[in-house]
Design an enzyme around this catalytic site. Structure first.
Site, PDB file in Angstrom:
ATOM      1  N   CYS A 131      19.159  30.417 -42.165  1.00  0.00           N
ATOM      2  CA  CYS A 131      18.371  31.640 -42.019  1.00  0.00           C
ATOM      3  C   CYS A 131      16.888  31.296 -42.013  1.00  0.00           C
ATOM      4  CB  CYS A 131      18.671  32.611 -43.154  1.00  0.00           C
ATOM      5  SG  CYS A 131      17.974  34.227 -42.811  1.00  0.00           S
ATOM      6  N   GLY A 245      22.612  35.789 -27.796  1.00  0.00           N
ATOM      7  CA  GLY A 245      22.308  36.523 -26.571  1.00  0.00           C
ATOM      8  C   GLY A 245      23.487  36.910 -25.709  1.00  0.00           C
TER       9      GLY A 245
HETATM   10  C1  LIG Z   1      19.399  42.049 -37.748  1.00  0.00           C
HETATM   11  C2  LIG Z   1      20.048  40.705 -37.834  1.00  0.00           C
HETATM   12  C3  LIG Z   1      20.556  40.269 -39.061  1.00  0.00           C
HETATM   13  C4  LIG Z   1      21.166  38.999 -39.152  1.00  0.00           C
HETATM   14  N1  LIG Z   1      21.684  38.614 -40.356  1.00  0.00           N
HETATM   15  C5  LIG Z   1      22.323  37.412 -40.441  1.00  0.00           C
HETATM   16  C6  LIG Z   1      22.932  37.003 -41.670  1.00  0.00           C
HETATM   17  O1  LIG Z   1      22.927  37.737 -42.660  1.00  0.00           O
HETATM   18  N2  LIG Z   1      23.532  35.776 -41.716  1.00  0.00           N
HETATM   19  C7  LIG Z   1      23.567  34.955 -40.621  1.00  0.00           C
HETATM   20  O2  LIG Z   1      24.127  33.850 -40.711  1.00  0.00           O
HETATM   21  N3  LIG Z   1      23.026  35.324 -39.433  1.00  0.00           N
HETATM   22  C8  LIG Z   1      22.404  36.528 -39.325  1.00  0.00           C
HETATM   23  N4  LIG Z   1      21.860  36.917 -38.128  1.00  0.00           N
HETATM   24  C9  LIG Z   1      21.963  36.023 -36.952  1.00  0.00           C
HETATM   25  C10 LIG Z   1      23.112  36.450 -36.035  1.00  0.00           C
HETATM   26  O3  LIG Z   1      24.355  36.396 -36.713  1.00  0.00           O
HETATM   27  C11 LIG Z   1      23.171  35.552 -34.766  1.00  0.00           C
HETATM   28  O4  LIG Z   1      23.355  34.218 -35.167  1.00  0.00           O
HETATM   29  C12 LIG Z   1      21.911  35.647 -33.928  1.00  0.00           C
HETATM   30  O5  LIG Z   1      21.401  36.967 -33.918  1.00  0.00           O
HETATM   31  C13 LIG Z   1      22.121  35.184 -32.487  1.00  0.00           C
HETATM   32  O6  LIG Z   1      23.056  35.997 -31.817  1.00  0.00           O
HETATM   33  P1  LIG Z   1      22.629  37.268 -30.914  1.00  0.00           P
HETATM   34  O7  LIG Z   1      21.526  36.807 -30.012  1.00  0.00           O
HETATM   35  O8  LIG Z   1      23.880  37.663 -30.167  1.00  0.00           O
HETATM   36  O9  LIG Z   1      22.178  38.338 -31.841  1.00  0.00           O
HETATM   37  C14 LIG Z   1      21.248  38.173 -38.005  1.00  0.00           C
HETATM   38  C15 LIG Z   1      20.728  38.621 -36.785  1.00  0.00           C
HETATM   39  C16 LIG Z   1      20.149  39.868 -36.681  1.00  0.00           C
HETATM   40  C17 LIG Z   1      19.608  40.311 -35.355  1.00  0.00           C
END
Ligand SMILES: Cc1cc2nc3c(=O)[nH]c(=O)nc-3n(C[C@H](O)[C@H](O)[C@H](O)COP(=O)(O)O)c2cc1C
Length: 305
Positions: A131, A245
Site C-alpha cells: 500500500c 485498470g
Molecule cells: C479506493 C481504493 C481502495 C483500495 N484499497 C486497497 C486495500 O485496502 N488493499 C489493497 O491491497 N489494495 C487496495 N486497493 C488497490 C486495488 O485493490 C487494486 O490493486 C488497484 O486499484 C489496481 O486495480 P484497478 O486499476 O482495477 O483499480 C485500493 C484501490 C482503490 C481505488
C-alpha cells in the site's frame, strides 16, 4: 459447448477467473443489489487490519483523466468486526472469500493470519505489502525482498490458509520481490497495487490529497500492470491474479495472455457496479468465439510463439 473457466489459485478453487480488487468492493453487501455475488469466481474484501483504522485525512480521492488517485489509508473496522459482522453475510454465498490483510509490523501479519485461520468461511489471505499511502508497514515491506519474505514466513507459520502476496509496481524490480516471496512460501501472487502519484490544486497551490500522495488506479495504469504480469510470469511459477485498470473483457484477456490465471476488477466497479459479471460474460464469449475450450489454454499464451 460451454468453455471450462474454473481456475485454482494456490489451492483456492474458483469457478471462474473473475474476482474483485480489494478496497473497491467493500465486504460485498454494497454490490449485492446489482449483481448475484454467486457468479463471481471469488471475492477479495477490503483491506483488514488488526485494530480499526480511521484512515487518512480528507480529501482522499482525486479523479484523473483515466482513473483515480486514492489515499484512503486502509480505513476499516478491524479484523474482529470483519469476522463477527461481515463474514456471516458472505458465507451465504457460494464463493471463496479472500481476506486482504495489512499490518504495521511483521507480528501484526502473524496475528491477523492466526485470527483468520480459526474463522470459518475464509478461503485464503491476500497479503498487502504494497500500500503506497500508509505511513507504517505497507510499501516498507513490499519494496525490500528480505522484509517481504519475512512477512510471508511469519504468515505461513500462523495459518494453513493459502497465501497470496500482493506486490507493488513502485519498486525497481518487481521480479526480485516475486522471487523472494515465492521462495518464502507464497502460494500465489496478486499484481498490481496502485502506483504512487499526486495532484496539485493550481488555485490553492497545494496538493489536493490530505495525505499529499496517493495511489493511482484505473485504465491509466493498465500497461504498467500488464508489463508486471508479463515479467513475473516469466520469473516465478506461482499463479497470478492480475489487476490494474481492467474495465472490459478485452482488458481481462490481455492480462490472462500475459500470464494471469485470474483477474481482479477494481476501479471499474465505481463506474459500473456490474463490471465484474459483464467482464465474466465477455471472457466466456471470447472463449466461444476463438474456440478456447479451457481458460488454461490462454494463460501466458502471449509468451508462446
Ligand atoms: C479506493 C481504493 C481502495 C483500495 N484499497 C486497497 C486495500 O485496502 N488493499 C489493497 O491491497 N489494495 C487496495 N486497493 C488497490 C486495488 O485493490 C487494486 O490493486 C488497484 O486499484 C489496481 O486495480 P484497478 O486499476 O482495477 O483499480 C485500493 C484501490 C482503490 C481505488
Amino acid at each position: 459447448m460451454k468453455p471450462e473457466l474454473s481456475v485454482n489459485i494456490g489451492g483456492i478453487k474458483m469457478k471462474n477467473p473473475v474476482t474483485t480488487a480489494s478496497g473497491t468492493f467493500g465486504y460485498g453487501p454494497e454490490y449485492a443489489p446489482y449483481i448475484d455475488l454467486n457468479r463471481l469466481g471469488a471475492i477479495v474484501v477490503k483491506g483488514t487490519t488488526l485494530k480499526s483504522r480511521q484512515g487518512n485525512p480528507t480529501p482522499r480521492i482525486v479523479e484523473t483523466p483515466s482513473g483515480m488517485l486514492n489515499a484512503i489509508g486502509l480505513q476499516n473496522p478491524g479484523v474482529d468486526y470483519f469476522i463477527e459482522r461481515a463474514l456471516p453475510f458472505l458465507s451465504n454465498f457460494d464463493l471463496p472469500v479472500i481476506v486482504n490483510i495489512s499490518g504495521d509490523t511483521v507480528e501484526d501479519y502473524g496475528l491477523l493470519a492466526g485470527k483468520l485461520d480459526s474463522a470459518s468461511g475464509v478461503a485464503g489471505l491476500e497479503v498487502n505489502i504494497s500500500c503506497p499511502n500508509v505511513k507504517k508497514g505497507g510499501l516498507q515491506f513490499g519494496s525490500d525482498p528480505e522484509s517481504a519474505a519475512e512477512v510471508v514466513r511469519v504468515i505461513k507459520s500462523s495459518t494453513g490458509l493459502p497465501v497470496i502476496v500482493k506486490l507493488s509496481p513502485n519498486v525497481t524490480s518487481i521480479t526480485d520481490l516475486a522471487v523472494s516471496v515465492a521462495e518464502a512460501g507464497a502460494d500465489a501472487l496478486s499484481l498490481i497495487n496502485t502506483i504512487l502519484g499526486m495532484a496539485i490544486d493550481i488555485k490553492a497551490r497545494r496538493p489536493v490529497l490530505g495525505n499529499i500522495m496517493g495511489g493511482l488506479s484505473g485504465p491509466a495504469v493498465r500497461p504498467v500492470a500488464v508489463r508486471c504480469v508479463w515479467q513475473v510470469y516469466k520469473a516465478v511459477k506461482l499463479p497470478i491474479i492480475g489487476m490494474g485498470g481492467i474495465v472490459s473483457a478485452e482488458d481481462a484477456i490481455e492480462f490472462i495472455l500475459a500470464g494471469a490465471s485470474a483477474v481482479a476488477v477494481g476501479t471499474a466497479n465505481f463506474v459500473n457496479p456490474r463490471a465484474t459479471v459483464e467482464i465474466l460474460e465477455g471472457i466466456e464469449e471470447y472463449c466461444r468465439k476463438y474456440g478456447c475450450r479451457d481458460i488454461q489454454e490462454l494463460v501466458g499464451a502471449a509468451h508462446r510463439q
